[in-house]
Design a protein around this motif. Structure first.
Motif, short mmCIF file in Angstrom:
data_model
loop_
_atom_site.label_atom_id
_atom_site.label_comp_id
_atom_site.label_asym_id
_atom_site.label_seq_id
_atom_site.Cartn_x
_atom_site.Cartn_y
_atom_site.Cartn_z
N LEU A 193 9.92 8.32 -3.90
CA LEU A 193 9.65 6.97 -4.38
C LEU A 193 10.91 6.12 -4.32
CD1 LEU A 193 8.00 4.73 -5.74
CD2 LEU A 193 8.52 5.82 -7.94
N VAL A 194 12.02 6.66 -4.79
CA VAL A 194 13.29 5.91 -4.76
C VAL A 194 13.63 5.51 -3.33
CG1 VAL A 194 15.77 6.07 -5.17
CG2 VAL A 194 14.17 6.94 -6.89
N ALA A 195 13.49 6.43 -2.39
CA ALA A 195 13.79 6.13 -0.99
C ALA A 195 12.86 5.03 -0.46
CB ALA A 195 13.66 7.39 -0.13
N ARG A 248 0.84 -1.20 0.00
CA ARG A 248 0.00 0.00 0.00
C ARG A 248 0.88 1.26 0.00
NH1 ARG A 248 -3.75 -1.90 2.60
NH2 ARG A 248 -2.73 -1.99 4.60
N GLU A 249 1.93 1.26 0.84
CA GLU A 249 2.85 2.40 0.89
C GLU A 249 3.54 2.60 -0.47
OE1 GLU A 249 6.84 3.89 3.27
OE2 GLU A 249 5.96 1.95 3.80
N LEU A 250 3.97 1.52 -1.07
CA LEU A 250 4.61 1.58 -2.37
C LEU A 250 3.64 2.12 -3.43
CD1 LEU A 250 7.02 0.97 -4.21
CD2 LEU A 250 6.16 -1.37 -4.39
N GLY A 251 2.41 1.62 -3.41
CA GLY A 251 1.40 2.09 -4.36
C GLY A 251 1.13 3.58 -4.23
N GLN A 282 3.70 9.98 -8.34
CA GLN A 282 4.43 10.38 -9.53
C GLN A 282 3.55 11.15 -10.50
OE1 GLN A 282 7.98 9.40 -9.24
NE2 GLN A 282 6.83 9.17 -7.35
N ARG A 283 2.24 10.96 -10.41
CA ARG A 283 1.29 11.67 -11.28
C ARG A 283 1.35 13.18 -11.07
NH1 ARG A 283 -1.75 7.88 -13.73
NH2 ARG A 283 -2.04 5.90 -12.65
N GLU A 284 1.82 13.61 -9.91
CA GLU A 284 1.91 15.03 -9.59
C GLU A 284 3.12 15.71 -10.24
OE1 GLU A 284 1.58 15.76 -5.37
OE2 GLU A 284 0.29 14.00 -5.14
N ILE A 285 4.02 14.93 -10.79
CA ILE A 285 5.22 15.49 -11.40
C ILE A 285 4.88 16.00 -12.80
CG2 ILE A 285 7.56 14.98 -12.19
CD1 ILE A 285 7.71 12.86 -9.98
N PRO A 335 11.68 15.99 -6.23
CA PRO A 335 11.51 15.49 -4.85
C PRO A 335 10.48 14.37 -4.71
CG PRO A 335 11.53 17.89 -4.88
CD PRO A 335 11.52 17.44 -6.31
N ILE A 336 9.41 14.40 -5.48
CA ILE A 336 8.41 13.33 -5.39
C ILE A 336 9.01 12.02 -5.91
CG2 ILE A 336 6.17 12.52 -6.25
CD1 ILE A 336 5.27 15.47 -6.26
#
Length: 106
Positions: free
Chosen positions: A88-90, A26-29, A35-38, A83-84
């Protein structure tokens, strides 16, 4: 610009430490959906590796994958340091490892 007009595609896959952990999935999703906000990201498809493939060939070293399309090359260049995206990478590195990406230009 319509999604079908995308010229740049990013495919990414990675391994997860615990692909059965629902809270982590869920956290990953949520991090992927962010990413849609980028600016410049047109589409996102993502999900876990299917267990239904029963023939030799598909790489089972990875548990999850994501495909993004971008509107132009400036958006492609701006994506990695955003940053977004870094969040995700982190998240991926905390929950898994071995991130592999591949860019395609049409």
């Amino acid at each position: 610009m319509a999604a079908s007009a995308a010229e740049h595609i990013l495919m990414v896959c990675w391994a997860l430490n615990d692909p059965e952990n629902e809270d982590q999935m869920r956290e990953l999703g949520e991090a992927i959906e962010g990413q849609r906000e980028i600016p410049g990201v047109l589409t996102i498809e993502s999900g876990p590796r299917t267990k239904q493939v029963d023939w030799e060939g598909p790489d089972d070293a990875f548990d999850y994958a994501m495909v993004l399309t971008f509107d132009n090359f400036d958006s492609v260049r701006a994506y990695p340091p955003h940053p977004i995206h870094q969040k995700l990478v982190a998240t991926i590195l905390r929950l898994g490892s071995d991130i592999r990406g591949f860019w395609i230009d049409r």
